[in-house]
Scaffold this motif. Structure first.
Motif, PDB file in Angstrom:
ATOM      1  N   ASN A   1       0.889  -1.318  -0.100  1.00  0.00           N
ATOM      2  CA  ASN A   1       0.121  -0.060  -0.044  1.00  0.00           C
ATOM      3  C   ASN A   1       0.800   1.254   0.015  1.00  0.00           C
ATOM      4  OD1 ASN A   1      -2.406  -1.498   0.141  1.00  0.00           O
ATOM      5  ND2 ASN A   1      -2.075  -1.806   2.372  1.00  0.00           N
TER       6      ASN A   1
ATOM      7  N   THR B   1       1.495  12.942  -1.145  1.00  0.00           N
ATOM      8  CA  THR B   1       1.341  13.482  -0.068  1.00  0.00           C
ATOM      9  C   THR B   1       2.605  14.135   0.701  1.00  0.00           C
ATOM     10  OG1 THR B   1       2.256  11.253   1.364  1.00  0.00           O
ATOM     11  CG2 THR B   1      -0.204  11.671   0.806  1.00  0.00           C
TER      12      THR B   1
ATOM     13  N   LYS C   1      -0.414   5.028  -0.808  1.00  0.00           N
ATOM     14  CA  LYS C   1      -1.088   5.884   0.114  1.00  0.00           C
ATOM     15  C   LYS C   1      -0.295   6.995   0.316  1.00  0.00           C
ATOM     16  CE  LYS C   1      -3.535   2.553   3.022  1.00  0.00           C
ATOM     17  NZ  LYS C   1      -3.782   1.892   4.444  1.00  0.00           N
TER      18      LYS C   1
ATOM     19  N   LEU D   1       1.518   2.328   7.096  1.00  0.00           N
ATOM     20  CA  LEU D   1       0.810   2.040   5.856  1.00  0.00           C
ATOM     21  C   LEU D   1      -0.276   1.024   6.225  1.00  0.00           C
ATOM     22  CD1 LEU D   1       3.743   1.863   3.102  1.00  0.00           C
ATOM     23  CD2 LEU D   1       1.764   3.683   3.413  1.00  0.00           C
TER      24      LEU D   1
ATOM     25  N   GLN E   1      -3.418  12.250   8.502  1.00  0.00           N
ATOM     26  CA  GLN E   1      -3.822  11.190   8.456  1.00  0.00           C
ATOM     27  C   GLN E   1      -3.370  10.082   9.297  1.00  0.00           C
ATOM     28  OE1 GLN E   1      -3.884   9.581   4.196  1.00  0.00           O
ATOM     29  NE2 GLN E   1      -3.512  11.603   3.562  1.00  0.00           N
TER      30      GLN E   1
END
Length: 355
Positions: free
Chosen positions: A19, A26, A22, A262, A141
């Motif tokens: 992942n 960012t 993600k 993650l 996040q």
């Protein structure tokens, strides 16, 4: 980053990550960015930016700009890299978007514990609180707090390995307790912010670490063994070496931290150690002596060093929880030590690693 073996190790570590998308587009702040683990995390992300178009902006936070510029010279002017000079024990303000924070800032070796005990505690308590406040203000996040095997304290013979629910013994009324107690409070702060502000947090608890990103000022036993071996000096044991510990190769540690970022579950702690990196201190010393063609000798530690040493004689981590979410560090200790020494002894990169 010009060291081929180091780059190959990073690529192998990246293959373990799930992942990773993600992190695409960012911004991630890494506190303690020039340290052993933080610097390797920066390298992994910047490698992905260059070779996988991740477009992840790294804000490397640290106190020493000269050290940072030397360590990160390969991408100092990269559009995805920014250095933020700051001490996390003071209020931190970051402009613009911020999606993730990895808190890897801490004194992590005996000499620092003994010489700077107040700073050691403050960084893990006040510094952690400041970063958590920053996280809430930016509605990030996820927040990752790097904790330590040290929070388990002493094994009193009631278990073979520490799992994440083990409640270890610590004598808080000592100078040496500042580091593990600070990490314990740091974890509690993370849980408090999770409960009160709904902040997503995850906590990797790292075993004792070593690897090619180690600082030459590191006074941990394994780091001193490696440093002496690199300089063709005798490997100095300052005890009988019967202590038995779990270790983690720094490149694997960085990968495991990103894996927890993650894939970890909110609010959970995960032990991080190599599945094949448990060893007695005297055996680790002999392995390094064999690699470097030197010998092991015994020498009493001085009073300042002794104040910073852990009293734990056995600290082996149960890593099944981390393995069960998909991350495994299978490199064996001999190979990890040899690769560490090979990378650090590369004359072309010696000045880069000796930061």
């Amino acid at each position: 980053m010009n060291n081929k073996l180091y780059t190959q190790e990073l690529i192998q570590e990246i293959k373990k990550l799930k992942n990773i998308d993600k992190l695409a587009n960012t911004t991630i702040l890494i506190a303690g960015a020039t340290g052993m683990i933080g610097s390797c995390i920066v390298d992994i992300i910047m490698h992905l930016n260059t070779n996988a178009h991740l477009n992840c902006t790294v804000i490397a936070l640290g106190r020493n700009e000269i050290r940072a510029q030397k360590r990160f010279k390969d991408y100092w002017n990269d559009k995805n890299f920014f250095f933020e000079k700051n001490d996390i024990n003071h209020k931190i303000e970051i402009k613009g978007k911020l999606d993730y924070i990895i808190h890897a800032a801490s004194n992590t070796h005996p000499l620092a514990y003994a010489k700077y005990p107040v700073e050691t505690i403050n960084t893990n308590v006040i510094g952690t609180n400041n970063l958590l406040n920053l996280a809430v203000s930016h509605h990030i996040q996820r927040f990752v707090f790097l904790s330590s095997v040290e929070i388990y304290g002493e094994n009193r013979g009631d278990t073979e390995k520490f799992d994440e629910n083990y409640l270890g013994y610590l004598n808080c009324n000592t100078l040496r307790a500042g580091y593990p107690e600070g990490k314990r409070v740091g974890e509690s702060l993370c849980q408090a912010y999770n409960a009160q502000y709904n902040l997503d947090v995850v906590i990797p608890r790292l075993a004792r670490s070593f690897g090619p990103t180690m600082l030459m000022s590191d006074s941990k036993a394994m780091s001193q063994f490696i440093k002496n071996g690199l300089e063709s000096k005798n490997i100095v044991l300052k005890s009988k070496g019967e202590q038995e510990y779990s270790y983690i190769y720094s490149i694997d540690a960085a990968g495991a931290v990103l894996f927890c970022l993650l894939n970890g579950k909110t609010g959970e702690a995960y032990n991080v150690a190599g599945n094949n990196c448990t060893v007695k201190l005297k055996n680790a010393a002999n392995i390094i002596a064999d690699i470097c063609n030197t010998k092991v000798i015994f020498e009493l530690s001085d009073m300042i060093e002794a104040k910073g040493y852990s009293k734990a004689t056995k600290a082996i981590l149960d890593v099944s929880k981390l393995n069960n979410i998909g991350y495994v560090s299978n490199i064996d200790l001999n190979t990890a030590l040899k690769e560490t020494i090979d990378i650090l002894s590369n004359k072309e990169n010696e000045s880069e690693n000796n930061f």
